[in-house]
Structures are given as C-alpha cells and as structure tokens.
Enzyme design. Sequence first.
Site, PDB file in Angstrom:
ATOM      1  N   GLN A 221      50.785  44.169  28.842  1.00 18.89           N
ATOM      2  CA  GLN A 221      50.408  44.860  27.613  1.00 18.89           C
ATOM      3  C   GLN A 221      50.605  46.370  27.747  1.00 18.89           C
ATOM      4  O   GLN A 221      50.431  47.100  26.792  1.00 18.89           O
ATOM      5  CB  GLN A 221      48.932  44.580  27.294  1.00 18.89           C
ATOM      6  CG  GLN A 221      48.616  43.122  27.070  1.00 18.89           C
ATOM      7  CD  GLN A 221      47.132  42.845  26.876  1.00 18.89           C
ATOM      8  OE1 GLN A 221      46.621  41.882  27.414  1.00 18.89           O
ATOM      9  NE2 GLN A 221      46.426  43.661  26.119  1.00 18.89           N
ATOM     10  N   ARG A 368      39.772  41.130  24.146  1.00 16.98           N
ATOM     11  CA  ARG A 368      39.673  41.399  22.729  1.00 16.98           C
ATOM     12  C   ARG A 368      38.454  42.270  22.410  1.00 16.98           C
ATOM     13  O   ARG A 368      37.664  41.979  21.526  1.00 16.98           O
ATOM     14  CB  ARG A 368      39.598  40.095  21.955  1.00 16.98           C
ATOM     15  CG  ARG A 368      40.355  40.240  20.668  1.00 16.98           C
ATOM     16  CD  ARG A 368      40.608  38.956  19.989  1.00 16.98           C
ATOM     17  NE  ARG A 368      41.291  39.249  18.746  1.00 16.98           N
ATOM     18  CZ  ARG A 368      42.058  38.410  18.114  1.00 16.98           C
ATOM     19  NH1 ARG A 368      42.276  37.240  18.600  1.00 16.98           N
ATOM     20  NH2 ARG A 368      42.626  38.734  16.991  1.00 16.98           N
ATOM     21  N   CYS A 369      38.316  43.319  23.204  1.00 14.32           N
ATOM     22  CA  CYS A 369      37.251  44.269  22.903  1.00 14.32           C
ATOM     23  C   CYS A 369      37.667  45.616  23.453  1.00 14.32           C
ATOM     24  O   CYS A 369      38.605  45.726  24.227  1.00 14.32           O
ATOM     25  CB  CYS A 369      35.920  43.848  23.494  1.00 14.32           C
ATOM     26  SG  CYS A 369      35.647  44.304  25.196  1.00 14.32           S
ATOM     27  N   GLU A 738      40.025  44.021  17.605  1.00 12.38           N
ATOM     28  CA  GLU A 738      38.993  43.438  18.459  1.00 12.38           C
ATOM     29  C   GLU A 738      37.650  43.235  17.759  1.00 12.38           C
ATOM     30  O   GLU A 738      36.800  42.521  18.261  1.00 12.38           O
ATOM     31  CB  GLU A 738      38.750  44.346  19.686  1.00 12.38           C
ATOM     32  CG  GLU A 738      39.829  45.343  19.990  1.00 12.38           C
ATOM     33  CD  GLU A 738      41.053  44.744  20.646  1.00 12.38           C
ATOM     34  OE1 GLU A 738      42.049  45.405  20.793  1.00 12.38           O
ATOM     35  OE2 GLU A 738      41.011  43.595  21.005  1.00 12.38           O
TER      36      GLU A 738
HETATM   37  O1  CDP Z   1      45.788  47.720  19.585  1.00 10.78           O
HETATM   38  P1  CDP Z   1      45.875  46.435  18.822  1.00 10.78           P
HETATM   39  O2  CDP Z   1      47.225  46.132  18.316  1.00 10.78           O
HETATM   40  O3  CDP Z   1      45.193  45.324  19.555  1.00 10.78           O
HETATM   41  O4  CDP Z   1      44.930  46.572  17.536  1.00 10.78           O
HETATM   42  P2  CDP Z   1      45.031  47.339  16.173  1.00 10.78           P
HETATM   43  O5  CDP Z   1      45.644  48.662  16.324  1.00 10.78           O
HETATM   44  O6  CDP Z   1      43.657  47.276  15.647  1.00 10.78           O
HETATM   45  O7  CDP Z   1      46.004  46.480  15.267  1.00 10.78           O
HETATM   46  C1  CDP Z   1      46.041  45.077  15.105  1.00 10.78           C
HETATM   47  C2  CDP Z   1      47.036  44.748  14.007  1.00 10.78           C
HETATM   48  O8  CDP Z   1      46.442  44.995  12.722  1.00 10.78           O
HETATM   49  C3  CDP Z   1      48.295  45.624  14.044  1.00 10.78           C
HETATM   50  O9  CDP Z   1      49.424  44.919  13.587  1.00 10.78           O
HETATM   51  C4  CDP Z   1      47.931  46.737  13.076  1.00 10.78           C
HETATM   52  O10 CDP Z   1      48.992  47.482  12.647  1.00 10.78           O
HETATM   53  C5  CDP Z   1      47.163  45.980  11.987  1.00 10.78           C
HETATM   54  N1  CDP Z   1      46.218  46.883  11.293  1.00 10.78           N
HETATM   55  C6  CDP Z   1      46.357  47.122   9.927  1.00 10.78           C
HETATM   56  O11 CDP Z   1      47.241  46.551   9.290  1.00 10.78           O
HETATM   57  N2  CDP Z   1      45.488  47.985   9.302  1.00 10.78           N
HETATM   58  C7  CDP Z   1      44.463  48.597   9.985  1.00 10.78           C
HETATM   59  N3  CDP Z   1      43.638  49.425   9.367  1.00 10.78           N
HETATM   60  C8  CDP Z   1      44.302  48.334  11.361  1.00 10.78           C
HETATM   61  C9  CDP Z   1      45.203  47.468  11.996  1.00 10.78           C
END
Ligand code: CDP
Length: 786
Positions: A221, A368-369, A738
């Site tokens: 990752q 996932r946190c 998460e």
């Molecule tokens: O770092 P990680 O990818 O685990 O988590 P994240 O940044 O929270 O994003 C998870 C997925 O949800 C990604 O595809 C983000 O682009 C999407 N997302 C979104 O569409 N809108 C948000 N406000 C937050 C995340």
Amino acid sequence: MATDAEEIRGLGHSVKRKEDDRLIRGKGTFIDDIRLPGMLHMAILRSPMAHARIRSFDASQAEALPGVVAVVTGDLMAQHNLAWMPTMSYDTQAVLVTDKIRFQGQEVAAVIAEDPYVAKDALELIDVDYEPLDPVVTPQRALESDAPVIRDDKEGQTDNRIYHWESGDKDATDRAFAEADVVVQLETHYPRSHPAPLETCGCVADVNPATGQATIYMTTQAPHAIRTVFALVAGLPEEKIRIISPDLGGGFGNKVPVYPGYVVATAASLLLGRPVKWIEDRTENLISTGFARDFYMSGELACKSDGTMTGLRVSLLADEGAFHADAQPSKFKVGLFHIVTGSYDLPAAHVVADGAYTNKAPGGVAYRCSFRVTEASYLIERLVQNAAYELGIDPAELRQKNFIEKDQFPYTSVTGFVYDSGDYHGAMKLALEKIGYEGLRREQAEARAQGKLYGVGLASFTEVVGAGPHKDYDILGLKMSDGAELRIHPTGKAILKISVKTQGQGHETTFAQIVAEELGIQPEDVKVMHGDTDNTPYGLGTYASRSTPVSGAATAMVSRKIREKGRKIAAHLLEVSEDDVEFEKGKFFVKGAPDKVKTIQDVAFAAYTNFPEGMEPGLEGVTYYDPPNMTFPFGTYIVAVEVDPDTGEWKVRRMVAVDDCGVRINPMIVEGQIHGGLTEGYGIAAMELITFDEAGNCIGSNFSDYLLPTAWETPRFELGATVTPSPHHPIGAKGVGESATVGSPAAYVNAVIDALWHLGVKNIDMPLTSAKVWEAIQAAEAAPGG
Ligand code: CDP
C-alpha cells in the site's frame, strides 16, 4: 458564462468505477499473474513454536531434492547484513532467525526452487530441532518481573516493555473526578483481529545481475516508503530500486509493513541472478502478517448528575507481539489515541498507554482505521452509553447534551487536536429521524414487557484522518506529504500520476473526477497511474483514509496550477488580457462576452502549437501537498437488535448509518466504502477473533477458525449523509475509507448491552458470539437479585 454541451462529471457524480471493467472481466494484473522468464519460486519455513531456541538445523535433504536451487538461512542473510531489518516504529525485526524464535509462524528459512510445489515439498525435508522456551502470551504476563525477556537481542532491553506514553492533563482530570457526581467505569479488551485481504501478500523480485537494477513487484500500500526502506536496509542506490505495486486484492492495512518474505526474495534474486516469486498461503497470511487491535483498555468517565461529562481517564495495555512493527507517526507512540474524547466537549482527559512485547506475530496495523483511533472510539462510545444508564438519561439525549457545538469549530480538544469542522447534532438528528428513534424505544418497551430482549445502541464517532501535517507527522522521519503529477496531452486528454495506491477504493475514478472538476476534462479522459515508484511522485501511501485528504488535495492543487497556465494561453488565443479571462467547467471565456471562448482542449493543443512568446511549451505540473491539518469525518450509527434469551443469538433488526465526510467526490464510491467498513465493523463485533493457546499457538489460522462475515449474516444498512466541508481542504473533502469500521462496532455492542442491561449485564467483550451472550445472561440471572 459559457454553457455546457455536456455536463462535466466532477464532484458529486456517481461515475461508475473505471477500474472495474478490467477487474470484473479478469483482466487485472495481480501479483501472482506476474511471470518472468527464468523465474524461481520461494517458500518459507515457519516456526511451529512461539518461543524457542534452535538446537540444530539440517537442510541437506531439502537441498538434494531435484528442483531445489538454494536454501536461504538466517546465517546466510547475516553474512550480507540482512538478517534483521528496521520496522516502521523504530524497532528491528528478524528477517530470518539467527538467535531464537519469538512467535509461531516466524520465518526460519526459505527454499528457492524451480517450481512452487517443489519449494513447498522441500520445506518438509528441513530438519529443525527446537528447544522450547517459556512462551509469553499476554501483555499482562509480559510485564511481570519474572517474565522471560523476549527481545534479548536488543541492547539494554531488560524487560518486555516497549513504551510508556501519556497524554492530556492528569491534575485537571483528577480534579474532575474528585468533583464528579457519578463515575462510570469500563474494563474491556478490543480483541486481536486480522485484515485478511482476499489476496494474500507476495512479491516477484527481479534483480538484474548486469545492471544492478532491482524491480520488485510487491503487494504494498506504500510503494515509495518501502523503496526508501529497502534502500536503507540493503544499501542499494535508491534509483536502482523500482517497486511496482500492481492491482491489489484489498489491503486494509495488512499491506503497509515490510515483511521478511519481501526482503528474502529480493536477497535471493540478488544472489542467484534470477527473478524470485513468493506468494503467501492463507495460513501464513493469518499467522505471520500484521494483525490489528489487541488493546486492553480501562476507562472512567466523570459526570455531573445532570449528565454533563467532565473528565475521562484511560489506561491501556497494548499487545504488540514480538517486534514493534506497526507504522505509527513517530510523535504518537500508540497512534492517534488523542481522539479518545470522541465527539464531546470534554474539559479534562488523561490517557496512559503501555506497550508490551509478547510471543505473537507483530502487527498493530491500521486495519481500516487511522492508526489506533478504532480502539479509542470504541471505548468512549461504550462509556457514554453506559453513563446514560447510570444517570437515567436517554443515550441519544446524553450525547446531544455533550456534543461539541457546530459553532465551536475549529475545536481544540483537551488532548491537543484541532477538529476542523463538524455538525454532530445534525448527523444525529438525521440518524434519529431515519430510524424513527422514539417509535423504536416504544417498540422496545413493548417487547420487553413481553419478555423479549430488544436493544437499541448508538455510536457517534469522530475520526481523525489525512495524516498528515509535516510539523507533527512522519513515518521513520519521512514527512507525510503526498504528490500528484498531471500532464495534459495536445488533444486535451490527461494522465494523472498519484503517490497513493488504490487497493480497491476506486482512486482511478475519483481522482480523475477531481481533475474533471478543476479543469473540465471528463473523468474518462484522465488516465490515473499509481503504484510504480519510477513513474509516480513520492508519497507515503494509502492507509488511514489519507489518500483523498493528501494526494487528492495535491491533485486539485496541480490542476489549479495548470489552469493558471491555461488562462495565459487562452488570453493569448482570445487576444485579451489574462485578467479578462474567466474559467468555468472546461471553458476559458472573456468576461462579459461568454461566446468568446476557448475550451481546455483548445488550450491544451495551443500549449504545444501556439503559445505566447517566451512561454515554455507544454501543459503539465507536479505538486506536493503538506496538509495544514487532519480532517475529521464523523457520524452517528444506530443499531436495533433482538437477542434470543435461550441461545444468546442476536440479530440486527435495523442499522442506520449517517456519515459526514465533507464534500463527496463520488457518492456511490463513498457508499461502497461505508458498506465495506460497516461490514468489517459488524464482523469485529460479532465474530472476528484471533486468540492463542497457552503455548502461543495461533487459533485463527484459517477461515474455519477465523470467521469473517459473509453476505448471509451481514445486516442490511440504511445510509444517510450530511455534508460539512473541511474548511482547509482544497475541495472540502474529508477521508472516509475507514470511518465505518472505526465507528460501528460500538453501536452493535451497545445495542446488545442495551437489550441486557436491565438483567444486570454491563459488559461483554467482542466478539459477541452467541455463547458469550448466553453465558452473560446466565451469569446475570444467577447473580444475587438476578
Ligand atoms: O486513503 P483511502 O483511499 O483509504 O481513503 P479515502 O481517501 O477516504 O478514500 C476512499 C475512497 O472514497 C476514494 O476513492 C476517495 O476518492 C473516495 N472519497 C470520496 O469520493 N469523497 C470523499 N469525501 C472521501 C473519499
């Protein structure tokens, strides 16, 4: 203003995931799909014992097996100074054993063979004589003065303590408790679980003997951080190491650490001059790679009789396993336990944390946190729910009374975090409405009158994600910023290279939507590249919901940089001053004359064909983003359950989840993230558990013993959304990946406890198996007055 022929599918559009086409058609490339000419296969011999010395080791029969090319031992690794490696927490970890075994499943030796089955067969032929040592299987035992010292390899280490850490104001907290009307206590264990991604870990290491170039395909990752660690461990020049993380079958924190298998395969490829593949089997993944949680927590909440919460005391003991290997920001020893005051305006708190070595696999990964906020969120939400019963106040009302108010943001918590924005009352109001809270409580009273066990549990969590600002956040000294590089081709199509790595979150879609929003190029015209250190900008990787807050922000910023250059080119094409050019949804137009317009595609072509005198040609840029603060997504979850008094079986009747992750880039993907997180939260509450017997044998080494929820038992989720933008984030988004796993376990457990509280059941540790619930009911009934 320019009018749109076609709507730009930027923020807020549920664009179908671009990556799914190849993934669902079986056209993805996962690590085991990679086959290189001349490739060898590696299998790892793992210790059956948890704590032991090796009396003798004989691999001669294995070496003689046709097809075996080499047996790699700790001694061989030591000759190359590779028997030990640094962990992400400034500790060291054995790559292959040289002194003693410290957990069951530890890497003893590796066989390299022409064929993967021959490599596995050869493991059976290695004769190892182990001399058992006393195993230490609980952190409580680890800290007793007569416990065997597990890390006797470390100079100056005379016991099993890893750290002692404190946060908050002890004196102010003591005063709050001295003046409290009611003090609620909870002792609980957040059990060890495992992220168990569908695809296990593995790599294909290819060190070219002629050029010295090391190309390592790896399930990681965090490819950039891993490359730097590899350069430091192996002493290889960093530009000669290329880490490629192909399609990943999930990660969930399990694919953040550096595992010995990666190092041994790379060393073997270096020594043999041929590519070496290593793929873990399921049991290896479950017993030897990063587990999660395993915190013994003791919490106390001080309250006034009117329900005002005035102080929080927490002490915790973390079982870190034999090597302290979780990736934590170096400033915060047990991760972000600062979030322990949850969504509440608590005036005083004090947290004490101790970490101990045990004879178990290392881990403590961010399953996932965000670092360790899951445990913190669980503790405060259990305490608050219990406080409601002790005080005779409805749990929803007690929370609302103590929530940080909307106008208090930005809010500095007593443990020193600045919550960026929130509307906790808003999220709870929506959740209460969606579930019909008052009606549910009436139903509960009626059910109880008929002798049924019906419970309603709440959890109002706040998360802290998007690590993180340079001033506070680093992993091994590497500041936690991230990058994005964007190149617009002459035809107006684009390629975006991001530092983070998708493992199923849909970055290839959502990051393209950020570009679409900022530049008006449709998401399908933006190719998103990730996971290749030679071809993407540096960054710390994807975990702890940091991708969107950090690399997503970099994507917006680099798009804006390009837009500004585009404005200059458009002014040149439109023969007006730059100040007279406006931009909206992919079109540059002259202020007050919207029909004088150049599209982003016109401008892109001009960037290579007809640009102003003195300007560099091209339309591309790179940005690194240092976030000014973390983002704080939040939500309220409400669960209704019915417990069978005769069997202890509990069934979820309703589950309402209201999440606020600021501006949603792709609502469909966000909902998918929340569904995944809620399922994992349910799994942890109901069934996921890794335990060890007295000898340190891992119980939970396969999917018959380590249970994960399937579609059959997973409840139906009813989702709701509020939108409170992050004020400092360029597009107002907060991370979400998460949150649901962090927030939901407490809601399930609170619901079961709510069903049983009147019987005298005040606590059951997760996972809430039917047997445990049944035993708790029996014990309560047998108790005096029960
Ligand atoms: O770092 P990680 O990818 O685990 O988590 P994240 O940044 O929270 O994003 C998870 C997925 O949800 C990604 O595809 C983000 O682009 C999407 N997302 C979104 O569409 N809108 C948000 N406000 C937050 C995340």
